[in-house]
Design a protein around this motif. Structure first.
Motif, PDB file in Angstrom:
ATOM      1  N   ALA A 142       0.627  -1.457  -0.061  1.00 54.12           N
ATOM      2  CA  ALA A 142      -0.439   0.239  -0.312  1.00 54.12           C
ATOM      3  C   ALA A 142       1.078   1.644  -0.009  1.00 54.12           C
ATOM      4  CB  ALA A 142      -1.502   0.157   1.013  1.00 54.12           C
ATOM      5  N   ARG A 143       2.380   1.033   0.689  1.00 45.30           N
ATOM      6  CA  ARG A 143       2.749   2.225   0.641  1.00 45.30           C
ATOM      7  C   ARG A 143       3.418   1.944  -0.764  1.00 45.30           C
ATOM      8  NH1 ARG A 143      -0.004   1.648   4.174  1.00 45.30           N
ATOM      9  NH2 ARG A 143       0.366   2.885   6.117  1.00 45.30           N
ATOM     10  N   LEU A 144       4.181   1.220  -0.738  1.00 47.14           N
ATOM     11  CA  LEU A 144       5.135   1.091  -2.528  1.00 47.14           C
ATOM     12  C   LEU A 144       4.044   2.526  -3.169  1.00 47.14           C
ATOM     13  CD1 LEU A 144       6.938  -1.792  -2.036  1.00 47.14           C
ATOM     14  CD2 LEU A 144       7.679   0.252  -1.717  1.00 47.14           C
ATOM     15  N   SER A 145       2.477   1.701  -3.741  1.00 47.95           N
ATOM     16  CA  SER A 145       2.134   2.431  -4.499  1.00 47.95           C
ATOM     17  C   SER A 145       1.794   3.269  -5.060  1.00 47.95           C
ATOM     18  CB  SER A 145       0.796   1.779  -4.379  1.00 47.95           C
ATOM     19  OG  SER A 145      -0.316   1.789  -3.219  1.00 47.95           O
ATOM     20  N   GLU A 146       2.399   4.452  -3.897  1.00 48.71           N
ATOM     21  CA  GLU A 146       2.513   5.586  -3.991  1.00 48.71           C
ATOM     22  C   GLU A 146       3.238   6.489  -4.738  1.00 48.71           C
ATOM     23  OE1 GLU A 146       2.634   6.807  -0.085  1.00 48.71           O
ATOM     24  OE2 GLU A 146       0.134   5.640   0.525  1.00 48.71           O
ATOM     25  N   LYS A 147       4.769   6.089  -4.821  1.00 46.29           N
ATOM     26  CA  LYS A 147       5.740   6.214  -5.384  1.00 46.29           C
ATOM     27  C   LYS A 147       6.585   5.576  -5.993  1.00 46.29           C
ATOM     28  CE  LYS A 147       8.246   6.927  -1.275  1.00 46.29           C
ATOM     29  NZ  LYS A 147       8.828   7.705  -0.172  1.00 46.29           N
ATOM     30  N   PRO A 148       7.148   5.743  -6.789  1.00 44.81           N
ATOM     31  CA  PRO A 148       8.418   4.975  -8.005  1.00 44.81           C
ATOM     32  C   PRO A 148       9.355   4.608  -6.294  1.00 44.81           C
ATOM     33  CG  PRO A 148       8.113   6.676  -9.162  1.00 44.81           C
ATOM     34  CD  PRO A 148       7.523   7.046  -8.039  1.00 44.81           C
ATOM     35  N   ALA A 149       9.896   3.865  -6.613  1.00 44.46           N
ATOM     36  CA  ALA A 149      10.968   3.495  -5.346  1.00 44.46           C
ATOM     37  C   ALA A 149      12.516   3.829  -6.027  1.00 44.46           C
ATOM     38  CB  ALA A 149      10.979   1.701  -6.010  1.00 44.46           C
ATOM     39  N   PHE A 150      13.149   3.811  -4.560  1.00 45.17           N
ATOM     40  CA  PHE A 150      14.819   4.825  -4.446  1.00 45.17           C
ATOM     41  C   PHE A 150      14.667   6.067  -5.171  1.00 45.17           C
ATOM     42  CE2 PHE A 150      14.845   0.281  -4.535  1.00 45.17           C
ATOM     43  CZ  PHE A 150      15.022  -1.088  -3.332  1.00 45.17           C
ATOM     44  N   GLY A 151      13.160   6.681  -5.306  1.00 48.13           N
ATOM     45  CA  GLY A 151      13.605   8.237  -5.600  1.00 48.13           C
ATOM     46  C   GLY A 151      13.521   7.861  -7.290  1.00 48.13           C
ATOM     47  N   GLY A 152      13.168   6.673  -8.070  1.00 44.77           N
ATOM     48  CA  GLY A 152      12.444   6.499  -9.553  1.00 44.77           C
ATOM     49  C   GLY A 152      13.919   6.084 -10.134  1.00 44.77           C
ATOM     50  N   ALA A 153      13.839   6.117 -11.764  1.00 46.04           N
ATOM     51  CA  ALA A 153      14.782   5.757 -12.274  1.00 46.04           C
ATOM     52  C   ALA A 153      15.426   6.738 -12.631  1.00 46.04           C
ATOM     53  CB  ALA A 153      14.279   4.561 -13.342  1.00 46.04           C
ATOM     54  N   VAL A 154      16.455   7.121 -12.613  1.00 44.29           N
ATOM     55  CA  VAL A 154      17.886   7.937 -13.971  1.00 44.29           C
ATOM     56  C   VAL A 154      18.649   7.743 -14.348  1.00 44.29           C
ATOM     57  CG1 VAL A 154      17.590   8.987 -11.294  1.00 44.29           C
ATOM     58  CG2 VAL A 154      19.827   7.469 -12.066  1.00 44.29           C
ATOM     59  N   ILE A 155      18.469   5.788 -14.810  1.00 40.88           N
ATOM     60  CA  ILE A 155      19.197   5.581 -16.078  1.00 40.88           C
ATOM     61  C   ILE A 155      18.226   4.737 -16.821  1.00 40.88           C
ATOM     62  CG2 ILE A 155      20.964   6.548 -15.915  1.00 40.88           C
ATOM     63  CD1 ILE A 155      21.898   3.247 -16.011  1.00 40.88           C
ATOM     64  N   SER A 156      18.075   4.425 -18.127  1.00 40.88           N
ATOM     65  CA  SER A 156      17.308   2.735 -18.539  1.00 40.88           C
ATOM     66  C   SER A 156      18.421   1.699 -19.006  1.00 40.88           C
ATOM     67  CB  SER A 156      16.488   3.791 -20.007  1.00 40.88           C
ATOM     68  OG  SER A 156      16.224   5.046 -20.171  1.00 40.88           O
ATOM     69  N   SER A 157      17.201   1.005 -18.972  1.00 35.86           N
ATOM     70  CA  SER A 157      18.696  -0.261 -18.556  1.00 35.86           C
ATOM     71  C   SER A 157      18.571  -0.815 -20.406  1.00 35.86           C
ATOM     72  CB  SER A 157      17.162  -1.601 -18.209  1.00 35.86           C
ATOM     73  OG  SER A 157      17.694  -1.504 -17.605  1.00 35.86           O
ATOM     74  N   SER A 158      19.764  -1.003 -20.146  1.00 35.99           N
ATOM     75  CA  SER A 158      20.642  -1.457 -21.562  1.00 35.99           C
ATOM     76  C   SER A 158      19.775  -2.420 -22.448  1.00 35.99           C
ATOM     77  CB  SER A 158      21.851  -1.534 -21.352  1.00 35.99           C
ATOM     78  OG  SER A 158      22.177  -2.401 -22.911  1.00 35.99           O
ATOM     79  N   SER A 159      19.593  -3.071 -23.461  1.00 32.60           N
ATOM     80  CA  SER A 159      19.007  -3.606 -24.150  1.00 32.60           C
ATOM     81  C   SER A 159      19.906  -4.902 -24.210  1.00 32.60           C
ATOM     82  CB  SER A 159      18.104  -3.554 -25.384  1.00 32.60           C
ATOM     83  OG  SER A 159      18.698  -2.940 -26.385  1.00 32.60           O
ATOM     84  N   ASP A 160      21.266  -4.485 -24.023  1.00 29.86           N
ATOM     85  CA  ASP A 160      22.115  -5.621 -24.677  1.00 29.86           C
ATOM     86  C   ASP A 160      22.970  -5.721 -23.213  1.00 29.86           C
ATOM     87  OD1 ASP A 160      23.734  -6.310 -26.103  1.00 29.86           O
ATOM     88  OD2 ASP A 160      25.030  -4.976 -27.270  1.00 29.86           O
ATOM     89  N   ARG A 161      22.297  -5.808 -21.851  1.00 28.01           N
ATOM     90  CA  ARG A 161      22.208  -6.027 -21.271  1.00 28.01           C
ATOM     91  C   ARG A 161      22.981  -7.766 -21.479  1.00 28.01           C
ATOM     92  NH1 ARG A 161      17.513  -5.071 -20.132  1.00 28.01           N
ATOM     93  NH2 ARG A 161      16.851  -6.905 -19.332  1.00 28.01           N
ATOM     94  N   ALA A 162      23.100  -9.097 -21.367  1.00 29.89           N
ATOM     95  CA  ALA A 162      23.510 -10.072 -21.998  1.00 29.89           C
ATOM     96  C   ALA A 162      24.941  -9.673 -22.273  1.00 29.89           C
ATOM     97  CB  ALA A 162      22.390 -10.892 -22.552  1.00 29.89           C
ATOM     98  N   ALA A 163      24.839  -9.390 -23.694  1.00 29.75           N
ATOM     99  CA  ALA A 163      26.435  -8.975 -23.930  1.00 29.75           C
ATOM    100  C   ALA A 163      27.484  -8.521 -23.562  1.00 29.75           C
ATOM    101  CB  ALA A 163      26.160  -8.780 -25.484  1.00 29.75           C
TER     102      ALA A 163
END
Length: 707
Positions: free
Chosen positions: A242-263
């Motif tokens: 219930a508390r987590l639904s109110e806002k993004p975790a850890f202050g929200g994302a500041v970068i995007s995930s790479s689509s090439d993570r495995a490589a």
């Protein structure tokens, strides 16, 4: 590989929720079980549900009436999970059994918190029925409480409360005084006394939150205790969600995930592994699960990562803090080496600040957890299972931080408390009791032709002595069948499979990328993939000639070339090994086999060239030359058997096997396992000063003598 871009505000999303457990109790099954079996059933249900507890975490108990084998009288016996067990997979022999009246009498020997370690030494004296299972350090938490059934677990949702500045208030809000709160105290006899006294002073409580640690609760029956535990965890998870639904975790994302993570992971892990010098090599584990990415991509990532973990179970697996990397500098080897060096210096300084006069010597200073924004979580340990579990435990720690920050400030273990747990003399004694690791623990091998007779036998031999193995074979169904069999035999962590035709450059490159991503790198290459053909020169077509050379010469070249960068990096850790599976026919001429024999000779000479080139980098290259490996060999199941029988003018059955056996000097069959023993010798440290050599495993053939 793509770049890792800053996240756009529009990409923000709600925090990942905690899973909410539900009862899985089966009344019809439970009705068939004895009291001890009910305890096991309850334990297995709790431990196999990762929303309830993590691997090896938590302990359960029941006080049961037993007949004393010495007196014949009925006595109360505490059945409690033994030290080092896992409640999810344990059997009845995983419980320690102790006389309850003797456990209660131990308080006569207790004079205060300084006696915690001394009290552990008394536990074996309370053993019931000569049970050899060592009792857990948490045994007093169960024995000193006056309840028939007790569960102590530390699921993420519970520890999030226990490790938050707002945890005590949240506990009161959720349960209205039915669940108590005890401040942090290291597990041991003193905590058991504190808990007993707290419950006696607060008879209304149905369980107690242990700050930084977990929850303990009880009931009068196995079912009631199990369902009580599950309900408490569900209550905590629902409250946090219930508390987590109110806002993004850890202050929200500041970068995007790479689509090439495995490589990116496959490229990065071997270079990190090479920099982690020490007594033993490391095996890696990579995860880009949702928890890891939510954390490493967030605004609060660096602040929270530096704090380390909270629960002792987490900390013992993950060290004082993770190593964090700048995602823009992953291709900079000097940067990576410096980051590892800085971490080692940080760990040494932590040890010096916190050590006691009787502390054990400092252990391995390399990081266990490496966090990479945009990529995920990488963990290293001396074996794959430990590396995987370390990653899972840090995933638990991430969940704890998310929940703790949702209701207050996350509170990590105090540095001195953390050190005293890590270097606890009881923990050191447990480590010293562990058997010595097998010779190839920490080594990673790739075996081409891994689904065949020699390839599978070689992989089994390497795994039997602790190596992790990637089986590479062009037959997808066969290699998966072999992998599944080995997973049952040796455990799923140590074996992987990749579909790989060694004549396909892209497939070869991907196979080595799999080894890097799944295990962290490579120490041993066994080039074994092969074919065989027989034809007089006049009937040898260009297609047949090229097929032999594509597999037996070019295939060995492609696999060696792809392995080389991974092998070179391990020079400072004792070097690496390449073993070619050659053939007697690579040394001795054969009738009607010019394409096969000359291609094998080419591979053998390639090995000599690579031995020269590899020596400065600590890469040893040797050859095993088999002959007539008929039993268990896939090559001999096809046309090769008929062709060789025809060349010798004999039938394809027992007469062929007898022909080759009698042709040998020793008159013995050569089996895949015999080849595997030679490979094992050349792959390991026992041949550390051998390179450019050939070992014939042919039961003796003078024509094939190499000198």
């Amino acid at each position: 590989m793509d770049t890792i871009a800053p996240a756009k505000p529009a990409a923000q999303s709600a925090a990942l929720p905690f899973s909410v457990p539900a009862s899985r109790w089966d009344d019809s099954l439970a009705a068939t079980l004895s009291p001890a079996e009910l305890l096991l059933y309850r334990s297995n249900l709790l431990g196999s549900d990762l929303t309830v507890t993590n691997f090896g975490g938590g302990n359960t108990s029941a006080k049961l009436e037993e007949i004393d084998p010495l007196t014949g009288e009925a006595v109360e016996v505490l059945w409690v999970k033994g030290s080092g067990g896992d409640i999810g997979s344990m059997k009845l022999d995983g419980f320690a059994t102790l006389y309850q009246h003797k456990l209660l009498g131990l308080e006569n020997h207790y004079n205060g918190p300084e006696d915690d370690d001394k009290m552990v030494g008394f536990l074996p004296h309370c053993t019931f029925n000569l049970n050899g299972r060592a009792a857990s350090i948490d045994t007093p938490l169960h024995s000193l409480l006056p309840f028939a059934h007790v569960d102590h677990v530390h699921p993420d949702a519970i520890i999030a409360l226990a490790a938050s500045s707002g945890g005590e208030a949240a506990t009161q809000e959720i349960w209205g005084g039915k669940i108590g709160w005890l401040g942090w105290k290291r597990p041991g006899y003193t905590l058991g006394v504190m808990l007993r006294d707290y419950v006696a002073a607060n008879p209304q409580v149905e369980g107690v939150m242990l700050a930084g640690h977990g929850i303990i609760c009880w009931a009068d029956s196995a079912k009631a205790c199990y369902e009580h535990t599950v309900e408490l965890i569900a209550d905590a998870a629902n409250y946090l969600n219930a508390r987590l639904s109110e806002k993004p975790a850890f202050g929200g994302a500041v970068i995007s995930s790479s689509s090439d993570r495995a490589a990116l992971a496959a490229d990065l892990m071997p270079r990190l592994r090479a920099a982690m010098t020490g007594a033993r090599r490391k095996v890696g584990h990579f995860s880009d699960d949702a928890e890891a990415l939510e954390f490493v991509n967030s605004a609060e990532f660096e602040r929270l990562a530096a704090l380390g973990t909270s629960c002792p179970d987490h900390f013992l697996r993950t060290k004082i803090a993770p190593l964090t990397l700048d995602p823009s500098r992953l291709q900079d080897d000097a940067y990576l080496a410096q980051k590892i060096a800085d971490y080692r210096a940080m760990y040494a300084a932590y040890y010096e600040r916190c050590k006691r006069p009787n502390s054990p010597a400092m252990r391995d200073a390399n990081p266990v957890v490496v966090l990479v924004p945009g990529v995920g979580r990488i963990t290293f340990a001396t074996d794959k299972t430990t590396a995987r579990l370390a990653g899972e435990f840090y995933g638990n720690a991430i969940n704890v931080m998310r929940g703790a920050e949702a209701i207050g400030d996350y509170i990590a273990l105090d540095e001195q408390e953390a050190f005293d747990i890590e270097y606890w003399l009881l923990e050191e004694a447990k480590l010293q009791r562990m058997p010595a690791p097998k010779p190839l623990v920490g080594r990673v091998a790739l075996v081409t032709g891994g689904a065949g007779g020699i390839g599978a036998a070689t992989a089994a031999r390497l795994m039997a002595d602790g190596a992790c193995v990637l089986l590479a074979d062009r037959d997808a169904n066969a290699v998966e069948e072999v992998r599944a069999g080995f997973a049952r035999q040796f455990g799923r962590d140590v074996v992987r499979a990749a579909v790989c035709d060694v004549t396909d450059e892209a497939q070869v490159a991907e196979a080595f990328a799999v080894a890097a991503r799944e295990f962290g790198g490579l120490d041993i290459l066994v080039a074994n993939a092969g074919i065989a053909s027989s034809a007089p020169i006049e009937e040898t077509t260009i297609e047949l000639w090229n097929r032999n050379y594509d597999v037996l010469a070019q295939g060995y070249f492609l696999t060696s070339r792809a392995a080389w960068p991974l092998l070179k990096g391990m020079k400072e850790q004792g070097g690496t090994s390449v073993v070619f599976i050659g053939s007697k026919n690579g040394v001795a001429a054969a009738t009607n086999a010019s394409a096969y024999a000359s291609a094998k000779a080419a591979a053998n000479h390639l090995a000599r060239c690579l031995a020269l080139e590899g020596a400065p980098h600590g890469i040893r290259v040797n050859v095993v030359n088999p002959d007539a490996v008929i039993k268990g060999s896939k090559i001999w199941d096809g046309d090769w058997r008929k062709e060789r029988a025809g060349a010798h003018g004999i039938d394809t059955g027992k007469e062929l096997e007898e022909h080759y056996r009698n042709r040998s000097m020793l008159k013995r069959d050569v089996l895949p396992s015999d080849i595997a023993e030679a490979v094992y010798f050349l792959a390991g440290d026992q041949s550390a000063k051998s390179t450019g050599n050939m070992i014939n495993v042919d039961a003796g053939n003078a024509q094939a003598f190499t000198r």
